[in-house]
Design a protein around this motif. Structure first.
Motif, mmCIF file in Angstrom:
data_model
loop_
_atom_site.group_PDB
_atom_site.id
_atom_site.type_symbol
_atom_site.label_atom_id
_atom_site.label_comp_id
_atom_site.label_asym_id
_atom_site.label_seq_id
_atom_site.Cartn_x
_atom_site.Cartn_y
_atom_site.Cartn_z
ATOM 1 N N ASP A 163 -3.265 10.419 0.573
ATOM 2 C CA ASP A 163 -3.883 11.151 -0.530
ATOM 3 C C ASP A 163 -3.576 10.535 -1.892
ATOM 4 O O ASP A 163 -4.028 11.028 -2.923
ATOM 5 C CB ASP A 163 -3.401 12.607 -0.531
ATOM 6 N N CYS A 164 -2.778 9.475 -1.889
ATOM 7 C CA CYS A 164 -2.402 8.839 -3.159
ATOM 8 C C CYS A 164 -3.638 8.232 -3.818
ATOM 9 O O CYS A 164 -4.518 7.692 -3.145
ATOM 10 C CB CYS A 164 -1.360 7.754 -2.897
ATOM 11 N N ILE A 165 -3.680 8.316 -5.144
ATOM 12 C CA ILE A 165 -4.865 7.788 -5.856
ATOM 13 C C ILE A 165 -5.050 6.295 -5.595
ATOM 14 O O ILE A 165 -6.159 5.774 -5.625
ATOM 15 C CB ILE A 165 -4.754 8.070 -7.375
ATOM 16 N N THR A 166 -3.947 5.595 -5.278
ATOM 17 C CA THR A 166 -4.073 4.155 -5.036
ATOM 18 C C THR A 166 -4.780 3.866 -3.715
ATOM 19 O O THR A 166 -5.178 2.740 -3.450
ATOM 20 C CB THR A 166 -2.685 3.462 -5.013
ATOM 21 N N ASN A 167 -4.953 4.894 -2.873
ATOM 22 C CA ASN A 167 -5.674 4.721 -1.608
ATOM 23 C C ASN A 167 -7.074 5.328 -1.659
ATOM 24 O O ASN A 167 -7.737 5.466 -0.633
ATOM 25 C CB ASN A 167 -4.891 5.365 -0.453
ATOM 26 N N ARG A 183 9.577 3.457 -4.616
ATOM 27 C CA ARG A 183 8.925 4.721 -4.930
ATOM 28 C C ARG A 183 7.578 4.470 -5.596
ATOM 29 O O ARG A 183 7.500 3.761 -6.604
ATOM 30 C CB ARG A 183 9.807 5.561 -5.858
ATOM 31 N N CYS A 184 6.540 5.066 -5.014
ATOM 32 C CA CYS A 184 5.203 4.935 -5.591
ATOM 33 C C CYS A 184 5.212 5.550 -6.984
ATOM 34 O O CYS A 184 5.677 6.675 -7.170
ATOM 35 C CB CYS A 184 4.172 5.640 -4.717
ATOM 36 N N GLU A 185 4.679 4.824 -7.962
ATOM 37 C CA GLU A 185 4.702 5.325 -9.335
ATOM 38 C C GLU A 185 3.648 6.398 -9.570
ATOM 39 O O GLU A 185 3.665 7.072 -10.582
ATOM 40 C CB GLU A 185 4.514 4.164 -10.317
ATOM 41 N N TYR A 186 2.724 6.553 -8.619
ATOM 42 C CA TYR A 186 1.667 7.553 -8.808
ATOM 43 C C TYR A 186 1.972 8.871 -8.127
ATOM 44 O O TYR A 186 1.796 9.931 -8.699
ATOM 45 C CB TYR A 186 0.329 6.988 -8.328
ATOM 46 N N CYS A 187 2.433 8.816 -6.876
ATOM 47 C CA CYS A 187 2.623 10.073 -6.149
ATOM 48 C C CYS A 187 4.084 10.318 -5.778
ATOM 49 O O CYS A 187 4.413 11.384 -5.269
ATOM 50 C CB CYS A 187 1.759 10.098 -4.887
ATOM 51 N N GLY A 188 4.965 9.363 -6.027
ATOM 52 C CA GLY A 188 6.378 9.584 -5.758
ATOM 53 C C GLY A 188 6.795 9.337 -4.321
ATOM 54 O O GLY A 188 7.966 9.483 -3.980
ATOM 55 N N ARG A 224 0.855 -1.175 0.000
ATOM 56 C CA ARG A 224 0.000 0.000 0.000
ATOM 57 C C ARG A 224 0.893 1.227 0.000
ATOM 58 O O ARG A 224 1.966 1.228 0.602
ATOM 59 C CB ARG A 224 -0.841 0.050 1.280
ATOM 60 N N CYS A 225 0.443 2.286 -0.622
ATOM 61 C CA CYS A 225 1.210 3.531 -0.570
ATOM 62 C C CYS A 225 0.986 4.197 0.789
ATOM 63 O O CYS A 225 -0.147 4.287 1.268
ATOM 64 C CB CYS A 225 0.772 4.467 -1.690
ATOM 65 N N PRO A 226 2.055 4.667 1.446
ATOM 66 C CA PRO A 226 1.898 5.313 2.750
ATOM 67 C C PRO A 226 1.196 6.663 2.666
ATOM 68 O O PRO A 226 0.710 7.170 3.684
ATOM 69 C CB PRO A 226 3.337 5.518 3.243
#
Ligand SMILES: [Zn+2]
Length: 152
Positions: free
Chosen positions: A113-117, A134-139, A108-110
């Protein structure tokens, strides 16, 4: 018989994950989806003395050979792990874990606010860096406590 052999007995068939970072054995189990409520026979050695690592954990899972994707995730939490595939009490294959370039649907992205959450149909995907993910969506970067963000 040496102490080490007494501590963790041989298995008939399955997988031995050796040289696990000390303290990470329980995370390896959670990664494999083993929580004690299934039939899997599992032996754990924690903080076993190791020439190479000082202390290490060892996880033995009977009747199961780990998949490539399981090994990829394993590499994130136990980068020095060695994998022994056992059949009829013999080691038939030895493997090192290899860090993949990217992992999807594992962490899960920490970043809340990441779109994956956000409940969107977006698969969490991370690029694997030398020193983190590194999250590919929010960095957002995950360096330590990777296991805190495991999806299962
Ligand atoms: Zn993210």
């Amino acid at each position: 018989m040496t102490d080490t052999k007494l501590r963790v007995s041989k298995i008939q068939s399955g997988t031995v994950v050796d040289h696990v970072t000390a303290g990470a054995a329980l995370h390896v189990l959670s990664l494999l989806g083993i929580d004690g409520h299934d039939d899997a026979t599992v032996s754990l050695g924690m903080n076993v003395p190791s020439d190479r690592m000082g202390r290490k954990d060892v996880v033995k899972v009977e009747g199961r050979e780990l998949s490539d994707s399981e090994l990829e995730v394993l590499s994130l939490i136990a980068p020095e792990a060695t994998i022994n595939i056992i059949r009829d009490y013999d080691v038939v294959e030895k493997r090192q874990v290899e860090r993949p370039d990217r992992v999807t649907d594992v962490l899960r992205c920490p970043n809340r606010d990441c779109i994956t959450n956000a409940g969107e149909p977006v698969q969490a995907a991370f690029a694997v860096l030398d020193d983190g993910l590194r999250c590919e969506y929010c960095g957002e970067i995950v360096r330590e406590d990777v296991t805190d963000y495991l999806q299962n």
